[in-house]
Design an enzyme around this catalytic site. Structure first.
Site, mmCIF file in Angstrom:
data_model
loop_
_atom_site.group_PDB
_atom_site.id
_atom_site.type_symbol
_atom_site.label_atom_id
_atom_site.label_comp_id
_atom_site.label_asym_id
_atom_site.label_seq_id
_atom_site.Cartn_x
_atom_site.Cartn_y
_atom_site.Cartn_z
ATOM 1 N N ASP A 187 18.036 55.067 45.818
ATOM 2 C CA ASP A 187 19.268 55.725 45.361
ATOM 3 C C ASP A 187 20.374 55.542 46.391
ATOM 4 O O ASP A 187 21.078 56.482 46.737
ATOM 5 C CB ASP A 187 19.016 57.210 45.097
ATOM 6 N N ASP A 533 58.165 57.324 64.010
ATOM 7 C CA ASP A 533 59.441 58.028 63.835
ATOM 8 C C ASP A 533 59.837 58.741 65.124
ATOM 9 O O ASP A 533 60.281 59.892 65.100
ATOM 10 C CB ASP A 533 59.347 59.027 62.676
#
Length: 629
Positions: A187, A533
């Protein structure tokens, strides 16, 4: 590393092919099959002998803290142990209701407990306790604060090849160890791969694993998640550990491309594609990655890489893994590509708030059928390391000043009183606020969720806000339309205001400020963070002293953690005066754009104005023309 001998631990089990989720004919109906109402599974006794000590656990030894997840069979809780020898230790507690488990699922649960009790490996989740009540089963496992790989993959869409190589390498060692114990995982998918606080993987959820096979034996049951199933699982020809290596290839493809290799409009079409479709190989992948995928996607399991007697040794020699030092990897000495931003011991940032916001409650289980008691005989387990450990005195983990994301039913205004506006941005407004309980003052940045996703900013502040010159995030609140980021209050104001008051700085003043800012930017870059920035209005003083050491870099709204393969970013975010030319040209940019902004900052402090002054309506082309002139 010595390996356990392969023994046939499940001689009495015959898991006849289990039903599929629909009634379609076609490939899923081939081979041995039982109808939807005729699941034939024999109940089996527990055959493992686990060292059990006097310190058997029960549910009264644990305090429920949060809900981590919930499914049809039960819940997973974050819990704290309150009895020695491991008092105050946090665990994940998986609680399964016996009455809601079909016989088949009861066998799976018991298999999960037995497998976890036997497996000790750095990349497999550890079972610490297992016990039961009349109505419930309890597995006490490692609490892994990084969440699962699926959550990270869904956020980033796809990973770089270097990231994928690291995760696949750790995964290969974990799978190889399971195979050496005779366990087929069956799985393998991103949801079952968890990340610890350092970013290393751990395999979990062994409910579908099949134990005690060797390379000559095969399992026939139909199980797993269909998109990850190997062809031999789909057509029920019988499968062995080679099926896991097909699923491994599916996982690799998904991590590299953001999509699954075989996915139809429904389950039936998906299975047909797995059996017959030609793999569409993305050409942007390296030759080594393409070669490995082709070697894993062999429909004949005997030709599949990793399926031979050498197992994972074959795979480890593949050129894709040529840069991996496998010994260092096993010792966890290689740095993971991503470190979850968790600092509190009980941090659940990487878990779904749909669950973590719920009140943790372990309701009484409905008594199961009489046969279930026999099935789960011997279910209790105490990890040997805990039995052998002295009752050491352990103190509670320190409560750190780090943010938590509060659930949507806790309003920001329930806790804080909002005062005047401090500043206004394109996507947010900043206000002063006062904590109602302590009367302490803070700043709150209110972000409009419809205009911007602040998750990257929150993650960066959570991880790096402890740096002395980066603003500290105190709290995070989410409401219907807004996100509230509560930070320390910058009483000294902006660097921009100080420049405007003084007209310009002396070289000595500018040098001191730039030194502090550069040290902080250097730290961010070393952590793979680009601010994007940097400007005087985003550099603030925590107090009125004007001491450069009281500077804080703020507003990480444009910031990004470098994740692209070449380290370059392509999203144009900037403040026009301080933007680097490569940002305007959209040619891709990295930490260099911050260095350019530092140069603009120095010029502005010394001259009192920006070098490429512009009006509010200037286009990127006009700014570039000034920069180039």
């Amino acid at each position: 590393m010595p390996l356990a001998q392969l023994v046939d631990l499940w001689p009495e089990v015959e898991l006849v092919h289990e039903d599929t989720e629909n009634g379609h004919g076609g490939p899923e109906d081939r081979g041995r099959h039982t109808s939807k109402d005729e699941v034939v599974v024999k109940e089996i006794p527990i055959t493992h002998h686990v060292k059990e000590g006097a310190e058997k656990a029960d549910q009264s030894h644990f305090v429920l803290l949060k809900v981590l997840g919930q499914g049809s069979f039960g819940k997973v809780f974050l819990v704290r142990k309150i009895t020695p020898p491991d008092a105050n230790q946090l665990y994940a507690m998986k609680v399964l209701k016996k009455a809601t488990l079909k016989v088949r699922d009861r066998v799976r649960t018991k298999m999960e407990r037995d497998i976890l009790a036997d497996v000790h490996h750095p990349f497999v989740v550890r079972l610490h306790y297992a016990f039961q009540t009349e109505g419930k089963l309890y597995l006490i496992l490692d609490f892994l604060r990084g969440g699962d790989l699926f959550t990270r993959l869904s956020k980033e869409v796809m990973f770089t090849e270097e990231d994928v190589k690291f995760y696949l390498a750790e995964l290969a060692l974990g799978l190889d160890h399971l195979h050496s114990l005779g366990i087929i995982y069956r799985d393998l998918k991103p949801e079952n791969i968890l990340l610890d606080e350092e970013g290393h993987i751990k395999l979990t959820d062994f409910g579908l694993s099949k134990e005690a096979i060797d390379h000559e034996k095969k399992a026939y049951s139909f199980c797993g998640t269909v998109e990850y199933m190997a062809p031999e699982v789909v057509n029920r020809q019988g499968h062995s550990h080679g099926a896991d290596w097909w699923s491994y290839g599916v996982l690799m493809f998904e991590m590299l491309t953001g999509s699954l290799p075989f996915q139809g409009k429904d389950r039936k079409e998906t299975m047909t594609l797995i059996l017959k479709a030609k793999l569409g190989m993305p050409q942007f992948l390296s030759n080594e990655a393409q070669s490995l995928l082709r070697a894993l996607f062999k429909r004949n399991a005997t030709n599949r890489l990793g399926s031979g007697v050498e197992g994972a040794e074959e795979l480890k020699r593949h050129p894709f893994f040529s840069t991996i030092d496998w010994n260092k990897l096993y010792r966890r000495e290689l740095s993971p590509p991503f470190k979850p931003s968790v600092t509190q011991p009980d941090d659940t940032y990487y878990f779904d708030t749909e669950f973590t916001s719920r009140t943790p409650k372990d309701s009484p289980g409905i008594p199961p059928s009489a046969g279930a008691h026999q099935l789960f005989r011997g279910f209790s387990f105490v990890a040997p390391v805990l039995v052998e450990e002295d009752a050491k005195k352990t103190s509670s983990p320190p409560v750190l000043s780090v943010p938590k994301t509060h659930s949507k039913n806790v309003l920001f205004t329930d806790v804080y009183t909002v005062r005047e506006t401090i500043g206004v941005g394109s996507y947010s407004v900043c206000k002063r606020c006062v904590h109602k309980g302590t009367n302490m003052e803070y700043a709150v940045k209110v972000i409009d969720k419809s205009k911007r996703d602040p998750s990257e900013e929150i993650e960066i502040l959570r991880r790096y806000g402890q740096h002395p010159n980066i603003i500290t995030l105190k709290d995070v609140y989410e409401e219907c339309n807004s996100i509230y980021l509560v930070t320390e209050l910058m009483r000294g104001g902006e660097l921009l205001d100080r420049i405007l008051r003084q007209k310009f700085f002396s070289e000595r003043e500018a040098c001191s400020v730039l030194f502090t800012v550069c040290k902080t930017v250097e730290y961010l870059h070393s952590q793979g963070v680009v601010h994007r920035d940097l400007k005087p209005s985003n550099i603030l003083y925590v107090d009125e002293s004007g001491d450069p050491e009281s500077i804080r870099i703020c507003d990480f709204g444009f910031s990004k953690q470098l994740r692209a393969e070449n380290g370059l970013l392509m999203t144009p975010c900037y403040t026009a005066n301080f933007v680097a030319p490569e940002v305007l040209k959209r040619q891709g940019y990295d930490e260099g754009c911050d260095i350019w902004s530092l140069g603009i900052l120095l010029y502005t402090m010394l001259a009192g104005y920006t070098p490429f002054a512009n009006g509010p309506g200037d286009t990127p082309e006009e700014i570039l023309a000034r920069i180039g002139s």
